[in-house]
Write an enzyme that holds these catalytic residues in place. Structure first.
Site, mmCIF file in Angstrom:
data_model
loop_
_atom_site.group_PDB
_atom_site.id
_atom_site.type_symbol
_atom_site.label_atom_id
_atom_site.label_comp_id
_atom_site.label_asym_id
_atom_site.label_seq_id
_atom_site.Cartn_x
_atom_site.Cartn_y
_atom_site.Cartn_z
ATOM 1 C CB CYS A 18 1.132 -5.459 -6.548
ATOM 2 S SG CYS A 18 0.007 -4.242 -5.881
ATOM 3 C CG HIS A 58 -2.295 -7.776 -8.664
ATOM 4 N ND1 HIS A 58 -2.418 -7.485 -7.814
ATOM 5 C CD2 HIS A 58 -2.096 -5.839 -8.980
ATOM 6 C CE1 HIS A 58 -2.341 -7.011 -7.255
ATOM 7 N NE2 HIS A 58 -1.592 -5.603 -7.979
ATOM 8 C CG ASN A 86 -4.258 -3.817 -5.756
ATOM 9 O OD1 ASN A 86 -3.756 -4.599 -5.295
ATOM 10 N ND2 ASN A 86 -3.712 -2.141 -6.882
#
Ligand code: COA
Length: 333
Positions: A122, A258, A289
């Site tokens: 990520c 994020h 996500n």
């Protein structure tokens, strides 16, 4: 001894344009709750996610990347042939080799740039951005293309309560190039390998081929410790990125963490004491996500919707498996 000539790059670098691609399949919570004995209410309350986007078979890592990159190139006002380097951050290009970056560069019509993939989960996009910034200022590339792209639906076990409602697909891209004024602040990045197992692919390929009924190597996550780490440790890293850029939360216009979980986003904003007027990215609610794609997807949407404007000061912070993280302040193109 011979004297070696070294490169001399631009004084400053900046992001010149963003682009993104959202895959076409919209998956509401209602479509996934039965397989994990969950509810729309629980998912929204714990993660803020209302729906996510999954790619179709045709929306491959390459297809989504090229679409996002074309928009970023157009917005930057350059030609593909001017790109000297293509960096693709992904953990879901399922060929171990070669890097998908070379195929993407070729399809874009670039002129044989350096092209490689990076794996920082990520945190991948902000790692790529840091590399591109250094390249432009160091002279290794005049224009770099950074892409964050994932098809996490391929590696998500839709019966796993801890991950099935979180992960999603998409692509985001940015062109980094020379600038008359500083457009990218110093990166604050790091890792904590002691927590290597908190978010990981369960098996490696050798374990997979030894299975009676092989499945793709699904991701697994210990949600609670990840949540605590992200909420508390990452707010400190975000503050360090502000300090290194020589600004305070008061100077910020946009915060793009994020897009992991709405509660993590809120906890970070509280810990950093962000002023009310700072616009916070909340793309997680509609997109899920998307790992390496989440920051450019969220910021590109804010630009499209007028929430982030040219010249705004934005703080980016990405974190995830590794554990790894990277944060920097940028000027919105
Ligand atoms: N649906 C319904 N109930 C669920 C559930 C699900 N999908 N998953 C767990 N539960 C239940 C548990 O059984 C437990 O029930 P109990 O209290 O009766 O025992 C309860 O919910 C709490 O479980 P827990 O695992 O402690 O949940 P949590 O509050 O930590 O929330 C996450 C789970 C995944 C939402 C949360 O840990 C999280 O967001 N972590 C970070 C994830 C993330 O952002 N990852 C990406 C980083 S890059």
């Amino acid at each position: 001894m011979a004297t070696i000539t070294t490169d001399q790059g631009a004084t400053y670098a900046a992001v010149l344009g963003f682009g993104s691609y959202r895959p076409s399949r919209v998956i509401p919570n209602a479509d996934i709750v039965d397989a994990i004995d969950s509810s729309d209410e629980w998912i929204q309350q714990r993660s803020g996610i209302r729906q996510r986007r999954f790619a179709t078979a045709e929306e491959t890592v390459q297809v989504m990347s090229v679409a996002a990159a074309r928009k970023a190139i157009e917005r930057a006002g350059i030609e593909p042939q001017q790109i000297d380097c293509v960096i693709v951050a992904t953990v879901t290009h399922l060929l171990q080799t070669p890097a998908i970056a070379t195929a993407i560069a070729y399809e874009l019509g670039t002129d044989a740039p350096a092209a490689f993939d990076i794996s920082a989960a990520c945190a991948g996009f902000c790692h790529g951005l840091a590399l591109a910034d250094q390249m432009v200022r160091g002279g290794a590339a005049r224009y770099s293309l950074v892409i964050g792209v994932e098809r996490l639906s391929d590696l998500t076990d839709m019966e796993d309560r801890g991950t099935a409602f979180i992960f999603a697909d998409g692509a985001g891209a940015a062109i980094i190039g020379p600038s008359d004024t500083p457009g990218i602040g110093p990166v604050v990045w790091g890792s904590d390998g002691e927590q290597f197992d908190l978010i990981r692919q369960k098996e490696d390929w050798r374990d997979i081929v030894a299975m009676d009924r092989p499945v793709l190597p699904y991701l697994t996550m210990q949600g609670n410790p990840v949540f605590r780490w992200a909420s508390f440790t990452m707010a400190k890293v975000a503050q360090q990125a502000l300090d290194k850029a020589g600004i305070s939360a008061e100077d910020l216009d946009v915060f793009v963490p994020h897009q992991a979980n709405m509660r993590i986003i809120d906890a970070m904003a509280r810990a950093m004491k962000l002023p009310e007027r700072v616009v916070i990215a909340r793309d997680i609610a509609d997109q899920g996500n998307t790992s390496a794609a989440s920051i450019p997807l969220a910021l590109d949407r804010m630009i499209d919707e007028g929430q982030a404007k040219t010249g705004d000061t934005a703080l980016l912070i990405a974190f995830g498996a590794g554990l790894s993280y990277a944060a920097q302040v940028i000027a919105v193109p």
